[in-house]
Motif scaffolding. Structure first.
Motif, PDB file in Angstrom:
ATOM      1  N   GLU A 232      69.053 -25.133   1.915  1.00  0.00           N
ATOM      2  CA  GLU A 232      68.693 -23.195   1.806  1.00  0.00           C
ATOM      3  C   GLU A 232      69.563 -23.053   2.456  1.00  0.00           C
ATOM      4  N   SER A 233      70.390 -23.140   3.666  1.00  0.00           N
ATOM      5  CA  SER A 233      71.217 -21.924   3.588  1.00  0.00           C
ATOM      6  C   SER A 233      72.482 -21.596   3.429  1.00  0.00           C
ATOM      7  N   ARG A 234      72.621 -21.739   2.368  1.00  0.00           N
ATOM      8  CA  ARG A 234      74.057 -21.893   0.802  1.00  0.00           C
ATOM      9  C   ARG A 234      72.854 -20.777   0.251  1.00  0.00           C
ATOM     10  N   TYR A 235      71.499 -20.379  -0.069  1.00  0.00           N
ATOM     11  CA  TYR A 235      70.945 -19.572  -0.875  1.00  0.00           C
ATOM     12  C   TYR A 235      70.660 -18.496  -0.348  1.00  0.00           C
ATOM     13  N   ASN A 236      70.922 -18.662   1.136  1.00  0.00           N
ATOM     14  CA  ASN A 236      70.778 -16.889   1.821  1.00  0.00           C
ATOM     15  C   ASN A 236      72.530 -16.555   1.675  1.00  0.00           C
ATOM     16  N   GLU A 237      73.558 -16.983   2.193  1.00  0.00           N
ATOM     17  CA  GLU A 237      74.405 -17.097   2.007  1.00  0.00           C
ATOM     18  C   GLU A 237      74.919 -16.061   0.483  1.00  0.00           C
ATOM     19  N   MET A 238      74.429 -17.109  -0.481  1.00  0.00           N
ATOM     20  CA  MET A 238      74.817 -16.048  -1.523  1.00  0.00           C
ATOM     21  C   MET A 238      74.064 -15.066  -2.076  1.00  0.00           C
ATOM     22  N   TYR A 239      72.705 -15.206  -1.495  1.00  0.00           N
ATOM     23  CA  TYR A 239      71.525 -14.149  -1.733  1.00  0.00           C
ATOM     24  C   TYR A 239      72.070 -12.583  -0.404  1.00  0.00           C
ATOM     25  N   ASN A 240      73.033 -12.698   0.282  1.00  0.00           N
ATOM     26  CA  ASN A 240      73.070 -11.650   1.457  1.00  0.00           C
ATOM     27  C   ASN A 240      74.222 -12.184   0.706  1.00  0.00           C
ATOM     28  N   ASN A 241      75.063 -12.056   0.480  1.00  0.00           N
ATOM     29  CA  ASN A 241      77.004 -11.669   0.079  1.00  0.00           C
ATOM     30  C   ASN A 241      76.956 -11.349  -1.070  1.00  0.00           C
ATOM     31  N   PHE A 242      77.061 -11.768  -1.818  1.00  0.00           N
ATOM     32  CA  PHE A 242      76.583 -11.677  -3.539  1.00  0.00           C
ATOM     33  C   PHE A 242      75.635 -10.215  -4.517  1.00  0.00           C
ATOM     34  N   LEU A 243      74.531 -10.999  -4.164  1.00  0.00           N
ATOM     35  CA  LEU A 243      73.839 -10.379  -4.896  1.00  0.00           C
ATOM     36  C   LEU A 243      72.767  -9.309  -4.671  1.00  0.00           C
TER      37      LEU A 243
END
Length: 634
Positions: free
Chosen positions: A186-197
């Motif tokens: 889940e932590s990786r999802y948050n990183e991708m969403y906040n930093n890229f999407l």
């Protein structure tokens, strides 16, 4: 007959590296354990790994070596396959991005995207990291350097083609809302969403005009396909996508699991899904970004030089010791510390003591008292039932954790069962029962319970330490080694071997510490105090030429060189540079030698001087001078 349920698991395809370390092994061993486990559970498994062989870095290295890029990578790939074999990695396919089938598939993919308007021509200007083969914006740089590897970047501008990532952002976000399992943990999802999407996707550069070592674009002969279109497409090209025979693609796609390191997670969870959306293909079911193996808090890497060839560990301790440590020590998804001392500690405690000692003493007692012959338990006591219940729950408890990709916890479940069996021996005291033949029926029940428990634990451990598990089944004299027989009591009668083999010898940890300290002395770079000009004048520096060179027989990081220092004098010098330069490349080089250094023995070989060299984060530099051999440096 109903078809088996399929399971398609992949590792990333690895960039060719002349120096493999345990960090390279980590992902592949995890994927192998998952593939073995699913196969044993009756799945039709396809396990893919491979190599990513195109790009500027390979082109540059091949040019420097005076060979073609393909000639440069071929021996490296052979070395990788040899390492996987030694680690008991049982993949179904090893794909190379230089394979003709892959090249044909990638060209069809990029042509399809171009024809439907998802690829357009433009100019790219940005910061490029050659080692990572990645472009970065100004804001993404860290202290002006690559945010992934920390190396220098170059500002580049060139004509290129772009993929319309922005076109698919809304569609992709809607998909993620319904398929949160795509990005794990889940932590990786948050990183991708906040930093890229969340900031908005920018269109992606998918071709290069400055790099010729790559797959040519069919619609523009001056462009080659950029690495992330090339490399990512391997997951479907390996299955025959867009080929004359796409049977495997229809059978196994979408992938059940892409297993990747966290540093390439964004490519696999943003760029790759959008490529698939543009192609009208299903997305993978799950992408899991695991952490790094570290040494002293630093990522294991070639540039830092903080590693050994994994084959050294395999030679000293066996493949199963290394596999066990990688699979059991690191909390999955997090970074974990690796050291030879920690690995040996786990070997001694878990494999030699808890498992190996249990197998050895139980088989020994079975032969001593009952001639190795054991029959199924008849009279079950409350104590027996407690142990049997734990053993019968083993298969379910392991499977739950394997499905959650928590391999360390699944191993912990098995080790807890083995610990319980060791405790059961202490509680039942078979050596006391063996003193009275009248109590032999009870002794049979006790030893059968332990032997059957060992079999069930070996069955669960087979995916992790396959060679050891097979040895256990052989010593127990049983072919009940599948999950069809995972219930306690499946074996009616045992006839164990007369003399059990030692599965894991204990390693003397104090001797190991002494050995590692000695190795560290060889590699240590001492920072000396300031010296005067008179002190410096005592050092004699002479220009020498390397005329012979070979690797040290007992230390893979040491080179033993014969150096002509002029006036008919040849010196033998031992240098800790074998992991940075090959003997063949060293021969013929002019070097600066400290010729009045006191002789010393290094790992048993006499050394008569020192070669001057320096190293930064990237490369080793041998200090040289354009002077005649034998010239004294003033």
């Amino acid at each position: 007959m109903e078809d088996k349920k399929t399971y398609y698991v992949t590792t990333p395809i690895y960039y060719p590296s002349e120096h493999f370390h345990v960090g390279h092994c980590y992902t592949t061993v995890i994927a192998d354990a998952l593939a073995r486990y699913k196969k044993a559970k009756g799945y039709d498994v396809y396990f893919l790994t491979g190599s990513d062989e195109h790009g500027q870095k390979i082109e540059d290295r091949a040019k420097k070596a005076g060979v073609s890029p393909k000639e440069y990578v071929d021996p490296i790939i052979a070395d990788a396959k040899d390492l996987w074999k030694e680690l008991d990695v049982d993949y179904d396919k090893f794909i190379r991005t230089t394979d003709p089938e892959h090249i044909a598939c990638v060209q069809k993919i990029i042509q399809k995207l171009y024809d439907q308007g998802d690829i357009y021509k433009g100019y790219y200007e940005g910061w490029y990291c050659t080692p990572c083969e990645s472009f970065w914006t100004e804001s993404q740089l860290v202290d002006g350097k690559c945010p992934d590897c920390g190396r220098e970047v170059k500002l580049m501008k060139e004509e290129a083609y772009f993929l319309r990532l922005s076109k698919y952002q809304k569609q992709f976000e809607e998909y993620l809302n319904e398929h949160r399992d795509l990005m794990q943990p889940e932590s990786r999802y948050n990183e991708m969403y906040n930093n890229f999407l969340k900031p908005g996707l920018k269109d992606l550069c998918v071709s290069r005009s400055s790099v010729k070592w790559g797959i040519p674009c069919t619609f523009d002969k001056d462009q080659t396909v950029y690495v992330w279109i090339d490399a990512l497409s391997n997951y479907i090209s390996a299955l025959g996508y867009l080929s004359d025979d796409d049977t495997l693609f229809k059978k196994y796609w979408p992938a059940d699991l892409h297993l990747v390191g966290k540093e390439i997670f964004r490519f696999h969870t943003i760029i790759w899904p959008i490529i698939l959306m543009a192609l009208g293909l299903p997305l993978p079911k799950k992408v899991y970004g695991h952490g790094w193996l570290t040494i002293g808090g630093s990522k294991i890497s070639k540039s830092k030089g903080n590693f050994k060839d994994p084959r050294e560990f395999i030679k000293d301790y066996g493949a199963d010791t290394l596999r066990y440590f990688l699979l059991s020590e690191v909390p999955f998804g997090s970074d974990g510390n690796f050291s030879e001392e920690l690995m040996v500690e786990r070997r001694n405690s878990d494999l030699a003591n808890i498992l190996g000692n249990l197998v050895n003493r139980t088989i020994t007692m079975s032969n001593k008292y009952l001639k190795g012959s054991l029959s199924r338990i008849k009279d079950i006591t409350d104590l027996d039932k407690e142990v049997i219940d734990q053993l019968n729950a083993l298969d379910h408890d392991v499977e739950v954790r394997m499905d959650a990709l928590d391999l360390p916890k699944s191993i912990e479940v098995v080790m807890n069962a083995l610990k319980r069996l060791n405790k059961y021996i202490d509680e039942t005291e078979p050596w006391i029962l063996g003193k009275d033949e009248a109590r032999y029926p009870r002794l049979n029940d006790v030893l059968y319970t332990i032997i059957e428990g060992i079999r069930l634990c070996a069955l669960e451990l087979k995916a992790y330490i396959p060679t050891t598990a097979e040895k256990i089944f052989e010593m127990l004299g049983t072919d009940k080694d599948t999950f069809a027989d995972s219930t306690f009591g499946s074996v009616e009668h045992y006839q164990v071997v007369e003399k059990p083999a030692i599965l894991f010898t204990r390693i003397d940890e104090e001797e190991l510490k002494a050995k590692l300290a000695k190795e560290a002395e060889v590699e240590k770079v001492e920072h000396l105090k300031e010296i005067s000009i008179d002190d410096f004048a005592k050092v004699e520096l002479t220009v020498g030429k390397v005329i012979e060179c070979k690797k040290h027989e007992d230390a893979k990081k040491l080179l033993v060189s014969k150096i002509d220092i002029g006036h008919g004098e040849i010196r033998q010098i031992v240098s800790g540079i074998a992991d940075k330069i090959s003997p063949e490349d060293f021969i013929g080089k002019k070097v600066i030698v400290v010729t009045n250094l006191k002789k010393a023995k290094i790992r048993g070989v006499e050394s008569e001087g020192m070669i001057l060299a320096g190293e930064d984060d990237k490369t080793l530099g041998i200090v040289s001078a354009d002077l005649e051999t034998g010239t004294i440096i003033h």
